[in-house]
Motif scaffolding. Structure first.
Motif, PDB file in Angstrom:
ATOM      1  N   ALA A  21    -100.008  -9.482  68.054  1.00 14.12           N
ATOM      2  CA  ALA A  21    -101.201 -10.275  67.758  1.00 14.12           C
ATOM      3  C   ALA A  21    -101.192 -11.596  68.519  1.00 14.12           C
ATOM      4  CB  ALA A  21    -101.292 -10.531  66.257  1.00 14.12           C
ATOM      5  N   ALA A  22    -100.006 -12.136  68.771  1.00 14.97           N
ATOM      6  CA  ALA A  22     -99.896 -13.435  69.426  1.00 14.97           C
ATOM      7  C   ALA A  22     -99.834 -13.348  70.943  1.00 14.97           C
ATOM      8  CB  ALA A  22     -98.660 -14.161  68.914  1.00 14.97           C
ATOM      9  N   GLY A  23     -99.540 -12.197  71.488  1.00 10.88           N
ATOM     10  CA  GLY A  23     -99.421 -12.081  72.930  1.00 10.88           C
ATOM     11  C   GLY A  23     -98.771 -10.773  73.322  1.00 10.88           C
ATOM     12  N   LEU A  24     -98.002 -10.814  74.385  1.00 12.29           N
ATOM     13  CA  LEU A  24     -97.379  -9.618  74.920  1.00 12.29           C
ATOM     14  C   LEU A  24     -95.886  -9.858  75.062  1.00 12.29           C
ATOM     15  CD1 LEU A  24     -98.225  -6.849  76.204  1.00 12.29           C
ATOM     16  CD2 LEU A  24     -98.122  -8.013  78.388  1.00 12.29           C
ATOM     17  N   MET A  25     -95.080  -8.953  74.524  1.00 10.01           N
ATOM     18  CA  MET A  25     -93.623  -9.061  74.600  1.00 10.01           C
ATOM     19  C   MET A  25     -93.124  -8.032  75.596  1.00 10.01           C
ATOM     20  SD  MET A  25     -90.878 -10.361  73.491  1.00 10.01           S
ATOM     21  CE  MET A  25     -89.168 -10.015  73.403  1.00 10.01           C
ATOM     22  N   ILE A  26     -92.342  -8.477  76.581  1.00 19.22           N
ATOM     23  CA  ILE A  26     -91.744  -7.575  77.560  1.00 19.22           C
ATOM     24  C   ILE A  26     -90.236  -7.732  77.455  1.00 19.22           C
ATOM     25  CG2 ILE A  26     -91.522  -6.951  79.983  1.00 19.22           C
ATOM     26  CD1 ILE A  26     -94.345  -8.029  80.403  1.00 19.22           C
ATOM     27  N   ASP A  27     -89.563  -6.654  77.115  1.00 19.56           N
ATOM     28  CA  ASP A  27     -88.117  -6.651  76.936  1.00 19.56           C
ATOM     29  C   ASP A  27     -87.484  -5.880  78.082  1.00 19.56           C
ATOM     30  OD1 ASP A  27     -85.654  -7.069  75.737  1.00 19.56           O
ATOM     31  OD2 ASP A  27     -85.850  -5.349  74.381  1.00 19.56           O
ATOM     32  N   VAL A  28     -86.489  -6.478  78.721  1.00 14.82           N
ATOM     33  CA  VAL A  28     -85.775  -5.831  79.825  1.00 14.82           C
ATOM     34  C   VAL A  28     -84.487  -5.243  79.255  1.00 14.82           C
ATOM     35  CG1 VAL A  28     -84.704  -6.152  82.079  1.00 14.82           C
ATOM     36  CG2 VAL A  28     -86.720  -7.491  81.460  1.00 14.82           C
ATOM     37  N   ASN A  29     -84.300  -3.944  79.422  1.00 14.09           N
ATOM     38  CA  ASN A  29     -83.107  -3.264  78.920  1.00 14.09           C
ATOM     39  C   ASN A  29     -82.496  -2.407  80.015  1.00 14.09           C
ATOM     40  OD1 ASN A  29     -83.313  -4.115  76.165  1.00 14.09           O
ATOM     41  ND2 ASN A  29     -84.995  -2.671  75.931  1.00 14.09           N
ATOM     42  N   GLY A  30     -81.191  -2.174  79.891  1.00 11.27           N
ATOM     43  CA  GLY A  30     -80.541  -1.287  80.842  1.00 11.27           C
ATOM     44  C   GLY A  30     -79.042  -1.417  80.815  1.00 11.27           C
ATOM     45  N   THR A  31     -78.396  -0.608  81.651  1.00  3.76           N
ATOM     46  CA  THR A  31     -76.943  -0.598  81.703  1.00  3.76           C
ATOM     47  C   THR A  31     -76.391  -1.191  82.992  1.00  3.76           C
ATOM     48  OG1 THR A  31     -76.986   1.642  82.609  1.00  3.76           O
ATOM     49  CG2 THR A  31     -76.795   1.440  80.222  1.00  3.76           C
ATOM     50  N   ALA A  32     -77.260  -1.578  83.904  1.00  9.47           N
ATOM     51  CA  ALA A  32     -76.811  -2.188  85.160  1.00  9.47           C
ATOM     52  C   ALA A  32     -76.354  -3.620  84.900  1.00  9.47           C
ATOM     53  CB  ALA A  32     -77.947  -2.180  86.179  1.00  9.47           C
ATOM     54  N   ALA A  33     -75.743  -4.235  85.889  1.00 11.34           N
ATOM     55  CA  ALA A  33     -75.333  -5.627  85.780  1.00 11.34           C
ATOM     56  C   ALA A  33     -76.558  -6.483  85.469  1.00 11.34           C
ATOM     57  CB  ALA A  33     -74.685  -6.081  87.074  1.00 11.34           C
ATOM     58  N   ALA A  34     -76.379  -7.453  84.578  1.00  8.46           N
ATOM     59  CA  ALA A  34     -77.497  -8.255  84.091  1.00  8.46           C
ATOM     60  C   ALA A  34     -78.267  -8.924  85.224  1.00  8.46           C
ATOM     61  CB  ALA A  34     -77.004  -9.295  83.097  1.00  8.46           C
ATOM     62  N   PRO A  46     -94.923  -8.151  88.451  1.00 11.02           N
ATOM     63  CA  PRO A  46     -96.293  -8.391  88.943  1.00 11.02           C
ATOM     64  C   PRO A  46     -97.114  -7.109  89.091  1.00 11.02           C
ATOM     65  CG  PRO A  46     -94.732  -9.684  90.210  1.00 11.02           C
ATOM     66  CD  PRO A  46     -93.937  -8.764  89.338  1.00 11.02           C
ATOM     67  N   ARG A  47     -96.514  -6.086  89.651  1.00 13.32           N
ATOM     68  CA  ARG A  47     -97.229  -4.814  89.840  1.00 13.32           C
ATOM     69  C   ARG A  47     -97.566  -4.180  88.492  1.00 13.32           C
ATOM     70  NH1 ARG A  47     -96.323   0.846  90.886  1.00 13.32           N
ATOM     71  NH2 ARG A  47     -97.838   1.556  92.428  1.00 13.32           N
ATOM     72  N   THR A  48     -96.618  -4.215  87.573  1.00 12.22           N
ATOM     73  CA  THR A  48     -96.834  -3.636  86.248  1.00 12.22           C
ATOM     74  C   THR A  48     -97.956  -4.357  85.511  1.00 12.22           C
ATOM     75  OG1 THR A  48     -94.516  -2.979  86.104  1.00 12.22           O
ATOM     76  CG2 THR A  48     -95.724  -3.124  84.040  1.00 12.22           C
ATOM     77  N   LEU A  49     -97.942  -5.682  85.548  1.00 11.72           N
ATOM     78  CA  LEU A  49     -98.990  -6.452  84.878  1.00 11.72           C
ATOM     79  C   LEU A  49    -100.353  -6.167  85.490  1.00 11.72           C
ATOM     80  CD1 LEU A  49     -97.152  -9.878  84.494  1.00 11.72           C
ATOM     81  CD2 LEU A  49     -97.556  -8.162  82.718  1.00 11.72           C
ATOM     82  N   ARG A  50    -100.401  -6.061  86.814  1.00 15.44           N
ATOM     83  CA  ARG A  50    -101.664  -5.801  87.504  1.00 15.44           C
ATOM     84  C   ARG A  50    -102.185  -4.395  87.205  1.00 15.44           C
ATOM     85  NH1 ARG A  50    -100.022  -6.350  92.398  1.00 15.44           N
ATOM     86  NH2 ARG A  50    -100.058  -4.189  92.962  1.00 15.44           N
ATOM     87  N   LEU A  51    -101.312  -3.384  87.287  1.00 20.23           N
ATOM     88  CA  LEU A  51    -101.746  -2.001  87.056  1.00 20.23           C
ATOM     89  C   LEU A  51    -102.254  -1.782  85.634  1.00 20.23           C
ATOM     90  CD1 LEU A  51     -99.010   0.080  88.894  1.00 20.23           C
ATOM     91  CD2 LEU A  51    -101.418  -0.137  89.512  1.00 20.23           C
ATOM     92  N   ARG A  52    -101.636  -2.455  84.692  1.00 21.99           N
ATOM     93  CA  ARG A  52    -102.027  -2.302  83.285  1.00 21.99           C
ATOM     94  C   ARG A  52    -103.073  -3.315  82.855  1.00 21.99           C
ATOM     95  NH1 ARG A  52     -97.591   0.200  79.896  1.00 21.99           N
ATOM     96  NH2 ARG A  52     -96.376   1.356  81.403  1.00 21.99           N
ATOM     97  N   GLN A  53    -103.468  -4.179  83.769  1.00 22.11           N
ATOM     98  CA  GLN A  53    -104.460  -5.225  83.509  1.00 22.11           C
ATOM     99  C   GLN A  53    -104.061  -6.061  82.291  1.00 22.11           C
ATOM    100  OE1 GLN A  53    -108.269  -3.278  83.317  1.00 22.11           O
ATOM    101  NE2 GLN A  53    -108.290  -2.908  85.517  1.00 22.11           N
ATOM    102  N   LEU A  54    -102.811  -6.527  82.292  1.00 23.99           N
ATOM    103  CA  LEU A  54    -102.283  -7.322  81.199  1.00 23.99           C
ATOM    104  C   LEU A  54    -102.374  -8.800  81.539  1.00 23.99           C
ATOM    105  CD1 LEU A  54     -99.106  -5.199  80.450  1.00 23.99           C
ATOM    106  CD2 LEU A  54    -101.283  -5.167  79.229  1.00 23.99           C
ATOM    107  N   SER A  55    -102.697  -9.600  80.554  1.00 23.61           N
ATOM    108  CA  SER A  55    -102.770 -11.044  80.749  1.00 23.61           C
ATOM    109  C   SER A  55    -102.590 -11.730  79.407  1.00 23.61           C
ATOM    110  CB  SER A  55    -104.111 -11.433  81.380  1.00 23.61           C
ATOM    111  OG  SER A  55    -105.163 -11.073  80.505  1.00 23.61           O
ATOM    112  N   GLY A  56    -102.706 -13.019  79.410  1.00 21.70           N
ATOM    113  CA  GLY A  56    -102.553 -13.796  78.180  1.00 21.70           C
ATOM    114  C   GLY A  56    -101.152 -14.356  78.067  1.00 21.70           C
ATOM    115  N   GLN A  57    -100.737 -14.632  76.859  1.00 24.20           N
ATOM    116  CA  GLN A  57     -99.401 -15.160  76.605  1.00 24.20           C
ATOM    117  C   GLN A  57     -98.402 -14.027  76.745  1.00 24.20           C
ATOM    118  OE1 GLN A  57     -98.404 -18.198  74.516  1.00 24.20           O
ATOM    119  NE2 GLN A  57    -100.355 -19.213  74.640  1.00 24.20           N
ATOM    120  N   ILE A  58     -97.473 -14.169  77.678  1.00 23.30           N
ATOM    121  CA  ILE A  58     -96.492 -13.121  77.943  1.00 23.30           C
ATOM    122  C   ILE A  58     -95.099 -13.709  77.778  1.00 23.30           C
ATOM    123  CG2 ILE A  58     -95.587 -11.505  79.638  1.00 23.30           C
ATOM    124  CD1 ILE A  58     -98.406 -11.516  80.904  1.00 23.30           C
TER     125      ILE A  58
END
Length: 85
Positions: A21-34, A46-58
């Motif tokens: 409700a407040a914005g968009l949460m993007i969590d980075v997960n994985g097993t590679a080096a941080a 940038p590509r992901t945000l553009r393709l999904r047409q995401l904006s606002g508080q991220i």
């Protein structure tokens, strides 16, 4: 795939995109080096945000305790070939 909340980053990581409700949460997960995983994620955002047409508080939750300034994210966004306003 565009409607899936998980975006694969290639070898050993993924982005988890959760709209709230407040914005968009993007969590980075994985097993590679941080540092490598965070760098890959910042290049893919940038590509992901553009393709999904995401904006606002991220909010981006990177792996570990990164010492990444906003300069790296800004540089990644500026390097994107599509100009977004």
């Amino acid at each position: 795939k565009l409607l899936d909340n998980r975006v694969n980053l290639g070898s050993d990581g993924h982005l988890l995109i959760e709209p709230t409700a407040a914005g968009l949460m993007i969590d980075v997960n994985g097993t590679a080096a941080a540092s490598q995983l965070n760098a890959t994620a910042l290049q893919a955002l940038p590509r992901t945000l553009r393709l999904r047409q995401l904006s606002g508080q991220i909010l981006i939750d990177l792996v570990g305790r990164p010492k990444i300034s906003t300069d790296k994210l800004s540089a990644s966004l500026e390097a994107d070939p599509v100009i977004c306003h």
